[in-house]
Design an enzyme around this catalytic site. Structure first.
Site, PDB file in Angstrom:
ATOM      1  N   LYS A   1      31.531  45.456  40.567  1.00  0.00           N
ATOM      2  CA  LYS A   1      31.977  44.597  41.676  1.00  0.00           C
ATOM      3  C   LYS A   1      33.153  45.217  42.433  1.00  0.00           C
ATOM      4  O   LYS A   1      33.123  45.328  43.658  1.00  0.00           O
ATOM      5  CB  LYS A   1      32.367  43.218  41.125  1.00  0.00           C
ATOM      6  CG  LYS A   1      32.931  42.263  42.154  1.00  0.00           C
ATOM      7  CD  LYS A   1      31.931  41.900  43.223  1.00  0.00           C
ATOM      8  CE  LYS A   1      32.594  41.152  44.359  1.00  0.00           C
ATOM      9  NZ  LYS A   1      31.670  40.928  45.476  1.00  0.00           N
TER      10      LYS A   1
ATOM     11  N   LYS B   1      42.187  41.642  48.736  1.00  0.00           N
ATOM     12  CA  LYS B   1      42.810  41.403  47.429  1.00  0.00           C
ATOM     13  C   LYS B   1      42.083  42.178  46.327  1.00  0.00           C
ATOM     14  O   LYS B   1      42.694  42.582  45.341  1.00  0.00           O
ATOM     15  CB  LYS B   1      42.895  39.908  47.114  1.00  0.00           C
ATOM     16  CG  LYS B   1      41.586  39.134  47.062  1.00  0.00           C
ATOM     17  CD  LYS B   1      41.167  38.742  45.657  1.00  0.00           C
ATOM     18  CE  LYS B   1      39.925  37.868  45.664  1.00  0.00           C
ATOM     19  NZ  LYS B   1      39.145  37.954  44.452  1.00  0.00           N
TER      20      LYS B   1
ATOM     21  N   CYS C   1      38.120  38.342  49.815  1.00  0.00           N
ATOM     22  CA  CYS C   1      37.657  39.308  48.805  1.00  0.00           C
ATOM     23  C   CYS C   1      38.204  40.719  49.012  1.00  0.00           C
ATOM     24  O   CYS C   1      39.040  41.170  48.237  1.00  0.00           O
ATOM     25  CB  CYS C   1      36.139  39.319  48.745  1.00  0.00           C
ATOM     26  SG  CYS C   1      35.476  37.801  48.029  1.00  0.00           S
TER      27      CYS C   1
ATOM     28  N   THR D   1      40.236  33.983  42.122  1.00  0.00           N
ATOM     29  CA  THR D   1      41.080  35.022  41.514  1.00  0.00           C
ATOM     30  C   THR D   1      41.887  35.692  42.626  1.00  0.00           C
ATOM     31  O   THR D   1      41.608  36.823  43.014  1.00  0.00           O
ATOM     32  CB  THR D   1      40.226  36.086  40.782  1.00  0.00           C
ATOM     33  OG1 THR D   1      39.193  36.547  41.673  1.00  0.00           O
ATOM     34  CG2 THR D   1      39.577  35.527  39.534  1.00  0.00           C
TER      35      THR D   1
ATOM     36  N   LEU E   1      29.808  50.327  60.007  1.00  0.00           N
ATOM     37  CA  LEU E   1      30.417  51.398  60.787  1.00  0.00           C
ATOM     38  C   LEU E   1      30.880  50.889  62.144  1.00  0.00           C
ATOM     39  O   LEU E   1      30.891  51.644  63.105  1.00  0.00           O
ATOM     40  CB  LEU E   1      29.421  52.551  60.990  1.00  0.00           C
ATOM     41  CG  LEU E   1      29.400  53.676  59.960  1.00  0.00           C
ATOM     42  CD1 LEU E   1      28.623  54.867  60.511  1.00  0.00           C
ATOM     43  CD2 LEU E   1      30.790  54.120  59.516  1.00  0.00           C
TER      44      LEU E   1
ATOM     45  N   PHE F   1      27.718  39.152  44.298  1.00  0.00           N
ATOM     46  CA  PHE F   1      27.796  40.028  45.477  1.00  0.00           C
ATOM     47  C   PHE F   1      27.506  39.296  46.783  1.00  0.00           C
ATOM     48  O   PHE F   1      27.317  39.936  47.820  1.00  0.00           O
ATOM     49  CB  PHE F   1      26.811  41.196  45.318  1.00  0.00           C
ATOM     50  CG  PHE F   1      27.023  41.974  44.050  1.00  0.00           C
ATOM     51  CD1 PHE F   1      28.090  42.850  43.937  1.00  0.00           C
ATOM     52  CD2 PHE F   1      26.190  41.797  42.961  1.00  0.00           C
ATOM     53  CE1 PHE F   1      28.312  43.553  42.760  1.00  0.00           C
ATOM     54  CE2 PHE F   1      26.400  42.498  41.785  1.00  0.00           C
ATOM     55  CZ  PHE F   1      27.459  43.380  41.682  1.00  0.00           C
ATOM     56  N   LEU F   2      27.437  37.961  46.752  1.00  0.00           N
ATOM     57  CA  LEU F   2      27.039  37.241  47.970  1.00  0.00           C
ATOM     58  C   LEU F   2      28.001  37.512  49.115  1.00  0.00           C
ATOM     59  O   LEU F   2      29.184  37.763  48.901  1.00  0.00           O
ATOM     60  CB  LEU F   2      26.940  35.734  47.706  1.00  0.00           C
ATOM     61  CG  LEU F   2      28.208  34.911  47.461  1.00  0.00           C
ATOM     62  CD1 LEU F   2      28.918  34.543  48.744  1.00  0.00           C
ATOM     63  CD2 LEU F   2      27.851  33.654  46.718  1.00  0.00           C
TER      64      LEU F   2
HETATM   65  N1  LIG Z   1      33.683  33.939  48.647  1.00  0.00           N
HETATM   66  C1  LIG Z   1      32.907  35.005  48.487  1.00  0.00           C
HETATM   67  O1  LIG Z   1      32.245  35.465  49.419  1.00  0.00           O
HETATM   68  C2  LIG Z   1      32.819  35.683  47.146  1.00  0.00           C
HETATM   69  C3  LIG Z   1      31.814  36.634  46.924  1.00  0.00           C
HETATM   70  C4  LIG Z   1      31.746  37.272  45.695  1.00  0.00           C
HETATM   71  C5  LIG Z   1      32.678  36.994  44.725  1.00  0.00           C
HETATM   72  N2  LIG Z   1      33.665  36.089  44.971  1.00  0.00           N
HETATM   73  C6  LIG Z   1      34.637  35.810  43.910  1.00  0.00           C
HETATM   74  O2  LIG Z   1      34.337  34.513  43.414  1.00  0.00           O
HETATM   75  C7  LIG Z   1      35.520  33.857  42.975  1.00  0.00           C
HETATM   76  C8  LIG Z   1      35.638  32.531  43.694  1.00  0.00           C
HETATM   77  O3  LIG Z   1      35.782  32.772  45.069  1.00  0.00           O
HETATM   78  P1  LIG Z   1      35.614  31.621  46.154  1.00  0.00           P
HETATM   79  O4  LIG Z   1      35.645  32.288  47.464  1.00  0.00           O
HETATM   80  O5  LIG Z   1      34.472  30.762  45.793  1.00  0.00           O
HETATM   81  O6  LIG Z   1      36.989  30.810  45.919  1.00  0.00           O
HETATM   82  P2  LIG Z   1      37.309  29.306  46.350  1.00  0.00           P
HETATM   83  O7  LIG Z   1      38.796  29.232  46.393  1.00  0.00           O
HETATM   84  O8  LIG Z   1      36.506  28.927  47.531  1.00  0.00           O
HETATM   85  O9  LIG Z   1      36.761  28.429  45.127  1.00  0.00           O
HETATM   86  C9  LIG Z   1      37.365  28.382  43.873  1.00  0.00           C
HETATM   87  C10 LIG Z   1      37.212  26.958  43.337  1.00  0.00           C
HETATM   88  O10 LIG Z   1      37.656  26.928  41.975  1.00  0.00           O
HETATM   89  C11 LIG Z   1      38.340  25.703  41.761  1.00  0.00           C
HETATM   90  N3  LIG Z   1      39.189  25.827  40.574  1.00  0.00           N
HETATM   91  C12 LIG Z   1      40.384  26.461  40.438  1.00  0.00           C
HETATM   92  N4  LIG Z   1      40.818  26.345  39.177  1.00  0.00           N
HETATM   93  C13 LIG Z   1      39.899  25.630  38.498  1.00  0.00           C
HETATM   94  C14 LIG Z   1      39.789  25.184  37.150  1.00  0.00           C
HETATM   95  N5  LIG Z   1      40.725  25.467  36.246  1.00  0.00           N
HETATM   96  N6  LIG Z   1      38.706  24.472  36.809  1.00  0.00           N
HETATM   97  C15 LIG Z   1      37.740  24.170  37.704  1.00  0.00           C
HETATM   98  N7  LIG Z   1      37.790  24.565  38.990  1.00  0.00           N
HETATM   99  C16 LIG Z   1      38.858  25.282  39.387  1.00  0.00           C
HETATM  100  C17 LIG Z   1      39.098  25.480  43.047  1.00  0.00           C
HETATM  101  O11 LIG Z   1      39.487  24.127  43.188  1.00  0.00           O
HETATM  102  C18 LIG Z   1      38.076  25.939  44.083  1.00  0.00           C
HETATM  103  O12 LIG Z   1      37.251  24.871  44.503  1.00  0.00           O
HETATM  104  C19 LIG Z   1      36.659  34.846  43.248  1.00  0.00           C
HETATM  105  O13 LIG Z   1      36.880  35.602  42.102  1.00  0.00           O
HETATM  106  C20 LIG Z   1      36.079  35.720  44.347  1.00  0.00           C
HETATM  107  O14 LIG Z   1      36.695  36.991  44.381  1.00  0.00           O
HETATM  108  C21 LIG Z   1      33.727  35.412  46.145  1.00  0.00           C
END
Ligand SMILES: NC(=O)c1ccc[n+]([C@@H]2O[C@H](COP(=O)([O-])OP(=O)(O)OC[C@H]3O[C@@H](n4cnc5c(N)ncnc54)[C@H](O)[C@@H]3O)[C@@H](O)[C@H]2O)c1
Length: 449
Positions: free
Chosen positions: A218, A277, A274, A96, A264, A163-164
């Site tokens: 979140k 954005k 994260c 996202t 801190l 929350f990872l």
């Molecule tokens: N990375 C973190 O530490 C973290 C922690 C908490 C929350 N989040 C949230 O989790 C979500 C994912 O983050 P991320 O870092 O894993 O992103 P990322 O870009 O690493 O992974 C997203 C995956 O989704 C796939 N994707 C996109 N559209 C798709 C579809 N229509 N069908 C199937 N797969 C599809 C992409 O190819 C990609 O592999 C975001 O909303 C982020 O804010 C991330």
């Protein structure tokens, strides 16, 4: 007779989804991971990680079907039909990002994932959003699911924010400090309690809310963390003006347990996929809801954060005598934090890029982020080690706090540089150690000598 365990799909196998899929298999579930990126799926099927995350490769290979000694509980696909057929619970873990040219969240990936999955839900199923989304999204997506799923009311939505922390993703997923679920029915709550039975039995709090609260937990948690970092970075700015020492200041205020020591550490600020954005999307959404005043402070949090990057560029300019053109700069670190290969909105790379654009010859080294950094900034120079990066340079910048940079030997490095100038953008190096070996050592928010 015990009821069979629900079968789980994980849609989107990036940093969040790949970890969640492997962790669910570890907890004993049959799991099918789905992504639209066939190259990513092919790697995961081979038991290879498309990213770097400590411990995740081992966890993956413990469960991916077809690997010797693996449980076989984890499989991957690119087929939504297969996912719909297979799963009782579908976790949405797609990206996202920030929309181009505005603060708002780009929900198109989530929308597309739901639109692709829903038509294949012909029997009872729970779709569980884990992506970070603007408040109100779950409500909207629930209506969309009801419209598209052949199973009708038997296909239900829940929201379960994640929350990872990258670098600790496996630990955080298997042993989370809290589980938050936004649900609209007892059935959804019961299913999610079954999914998380192991961590809940270990004492992890399980908090049940409505949709908007789950979504807001979140974004408000991330806003708090961003605010704490920008608070200490604002104090660093004041220390710079008043010749104070922000490291001592942070240590002293951190002893107050209402304040606490964590988050801190003054430096070049937060980045990654994260926090930046998420706070911007939160501001944009508050504006749509007529509550923008409540979050105007986040604009300041964002500005303080971005100013630290600019200040790092200024310190570099000063260190090389006032003009960056043609000066050789070593940048240690490219990822937004250590123990990750993630360079999304990385302060380190952003500083490296700014210096390069102003005419410096920048050479970057990072233990795990080189490939991603090169893809994002192909015009920067890259070296295979810290020692190689600093050779012949006029100034060395420490911009990501990898453990290996704390082990560097200032005396040995000093023999190879053109000028012994080091700037610590993370406040984790020992100034005495470097100064003893003849380096000028400067850091954000600290006195010059
Ligand atoms: N990375 C973190 O530490 C973290 C922690 C908490 C929350 N989040 C949230 O989790 C979500 C994912 O983050 P991320 O870092 O894993 O992103 P990322 O870009 O690493 O992974 C997203 C995956 O989704 C796939 N994707 C996109 N559209 C798709 C579809 N229509 N069908 C199937 N797969 C599809 C992409 O190819 C990609 O592999 C975001 O909303 C982020 O804010 C991330």
């Amino acid at each position: 007779m015990s009821t069979p365990k629900p079968r789980i799909t994980v849609i989107g196998t990036g940093y969040l989804g790949a970890t969640h899929a492997a962790a669910m298999a570890e907890l004993g579930f049959e799991v099918l991971g789905l992504d639209i990126d066939p190259a990513k799926i092919a790697m995961l099927e081979r038991g290879e990680l498309p990213m770097y995350e400590p411990g995740l490769g081992e966890l993956l290979r413990r469960h991916v079907a077809g690997h010797e000694g693996a449980s076989g509980r984890l499989r991957f696909t690119t087929s939504y039909a297969e996912a719909g057929e297979f799963g009782d619970i579908h976790f949405l873990c797609v990206n996202t990002p920030q929309k181009h040219g505005e603060y708002a969240c780009d929900m198109s990936y989530v929308d597309r994932a739901l639109d692709s999955l829903a038509p294949h839900l012909t029997r009872s199923a729970l779709v569980v959003g884990k992506s970070t989304v603007p408040v109100g999204s779950a409500d909207r997506l629930a209506a969309r699911l009801a419209e598209l799923a052949p199973a009708g009311d038997d296909a239900e939505l829940a929201w379960n924010p994640e929350f990872l922390r990258e670098g600790f993703a496996v630990e955080d997923t298997l042993h989370p400090d809290r589980i938050v679920v936004g649900v609209r029915s007892e059935r959804a709550e019961t299913l999610l309690r079954a999914v998380y039975a192991t961590p809940v039995a270990e004492g992890t709090p399980f908090i049940v809310t409505d949709f908007p609260t789950a979504e807001l937990v979140k974004t408000s948690a991330n806003s708090f963390l961003a605010t704490k970092i920008s608070f200490i970075n604002a104090m660093a700015e004041v220390c710079e003006a008043a010749d104070g020492d922000v490291v001592k200041l942070a240590e002293a205020i951190g002893h107050d347990d209402r304040i606490g020591k964590k988050f801190l550490r003054a430096g070049i600020g937060f980045g990654g996929g994260c926090l930046p954005k998420d706070i911007r999307a939160f501001m944009a959404r508050a504006g749509e809801l007529g509550a923008s005043e409540a979050l105007t402070f986040l604009r300041e949090v964002d500005s303080i954060n971005m100013r630290r990057r600019a200040q790092m560029v200024e310190l570099t300019r000063e260190a090389v005598g006032g003009a960056l053109l043609g000066k050789r700069v070593a940048v240690l670190g490219a990822t937004f934090k250590p123990d990750s290969d993630d360079v999304r909105d990385s302060p380190a790379l952003n500083v490296a890029g700014q210096l390069h654009l102003q005419g410096a010859q920048v050479t970057v080294y990072d233990p795990k982020g080189m490939e991603n950094a090169r893809a994002l900034f192909p015009t920067l120079g890259y070296a295979a080690s810290a020692a190689e990066a600093v050779r012949g340079t006029d100034v060395v910048l420490h911009l990501t706090e990898w453990a290996e940079f704390r082990e560097l030997d200032p005396a040995a490095l000093g023999e190879t540089v053109a000028q012994r100038h080091i700037l610590d953008g993370r406040n984790t190096l020992d100034p005495q150690l470097w100064r003893k070996s003849g380096w000028t050592f400067r850091a954000l928010g600290r006195p010059t000598a």
